[in-house]
Structures are given as C-alpha cells and as structure tokens.
Design a protein around this motif. Sequence first.
Motif, mmCIF file in Angstrom:
data_model
loop_
_atom_site.group_PDB
_atom_site.id
_atom_site.type_symbol
_atom_site.label_atom_id
_atom_site.label_comp_id
_atom_site.label_asym_id
_atom_site.label_seq_id
_atom_site.Cartn_x
_atom_site.Cartn_y
_atom_site.Cartn_z
ATOM 1 N N ARG A 5 -66.872 33.591 12.516
ATOM 2 C CA ARG A 5 -66.972 32.410 13.386
ATOM 3 C C ARG A 5 -65.925 32.423 14.499
ATOM 4 N N SER A 6 -64.931 33.299 14.378
ATOM 5 C CA SER A 6 -63.846 33.361 15.353
ATOM 6 C C SER A 6 -63.698 34.776 15.875
ATOM 7 N N ARG A 66 -69.480 38.681 19.970
ATOM 8 C CA ARG A 66 -69.367 37.680 18.916
ATOM 9 C C ARG A 66 -68.971 38.373 17.624
#
Length: 258
Positions: A61-62, A126
């Motif tokens: 997510r990071s 991502r």
Amino acid sequence: MGSSVVDVGPRLAVVLVVLTALAAAGGRLSGLRQGRPIAIAAVRATAQLAAVSAVLLVVVRSLLLSALFVLLMVGVATVTAAGRVTGRTLRSPGAAARLPTLALPIVGGAAPVVALVLLSGAVPLRGVAVIPIAGILVGGAMTATSLAGRRLRDEIRDRRGELEAALALGFLPRDAVLLVAGPVAATALVPVLDQTRTVGLVTLPGAFVGVLLGGGSPVQAGAAQLLVLIGLLATQVLAVWAITELVARGAVLDDVPR
C-alpha cells in the motif's frame, strides 16, 4: 488469488506435505543425501511465505515501504550469493567485509532493468507491481552471481597451474584469470537462455500463468512474460559480467592474484 485458483485449506496442506515427503524421500533414497535439506527447505519456504504474505498486505500500500522491502530482498540475495561464491559463512573471518562488493553484481544487474521498466511506464509505479518485478529480477541476479562465481572459483582452483603459467608469461593478473577461467562464467546464463528460447513451446512460466489466473487475456499474459524473460536476460548478463570482473580483479576470492 481467489479460491477458484487455489483452494487454501486442508486439501492444500495435505498435498504440500505429501509433495515434501516425496521430494525428501527421493533425495534420501537416491543416494544424493538431500532428504533433510529438502525437508528443511520446504518448511522454511512455508514459514517465510506465510510471514511475507502477511507483511505484503501492508507493504504494497506504500511505495516507500515497498522500496524498503526491495532493499531487504537485495540484502538477503547478497548474503546468499556471497556464501555460494566464496564458500564461506558470515561468521568466517572477513566474510562480512566482502558483502558490499558482492552486492555490486546483484544491484548492478537488477537496478538498471528495474529502473527502465518502471520509468518507461511499462509497469505501474505501485507497490503491488514494483515488488514482484523487482523480486524476480533480484532473484535472477542472485542466481546468476552464485552460479558464475562458484564456477569461476572452482575453475581457478582446478587450473591453478595454467593460471600461474599465464602469469609467468607476463599476463597481468586480471588478464590471466579471464584467460583461464573467464569462459566458464557464461555457463551461468544457460538456464535463462534455455527458458527464453523454449518459452511457450516447453513451458508456460509463472508470469504467464499468473496473469491468466488473475483474469488477464492471453495477449496480456504473453506481454508480461516477455517483459520478465527479456528483463531477466539483461539482468543476468550484467550480473555475470560484474562478478567475473570482480573475481578477475581479486576483489572477491583470496586465492586470486592481484
């Protein structure tokens, strides 16, 4: 993946146990004396993947956490390759001091390819995409470094007389090592070359199958697999080149003339 792909439950556990027992029994009964290492490897893989799966739920997510995770993979790959190339553990005298040097083939092999793939936009920037791609390429660099380094070490040891003869004839140490042992480093590229040449004809590798199972089209699966294969080829060529130069220059092995 969803339950339609892999049934995560008792049946999967039973299958894994049976497969581990089969591999361990074969490793022992065949005389290879690999029964225990195989069983330990299977148990470690299970524990590690369970832990990594839990961590990745947060990490992906990071982008920052994903980058830190990639650095962790590079560190583990470096330690693993160092043991294979030098034949020493981290507890051996001077072993830890060699780690930064032995990280060069892995970073030098994987980093340019990862950067090109991400900066070009071929793979989105991502965490969910960066970690798998970086993991595949770092793993490929680790494998190529280990295979080439170990083969170079054995060749130098077995052909010590020829190496000394080359030095006596006036060759510089680097040139003498490359003359005697350099050609064998290319054998580390045989697996990735064979995989690239036979893809789709002999096997359908993981990236292709993964995209299909994830709902992608065959064209998308083929594109993803092609990106992985060509990326691995470039990564491993760079890694083999780097470890060969490091060995030839006496930066890795103690018994190489400088």
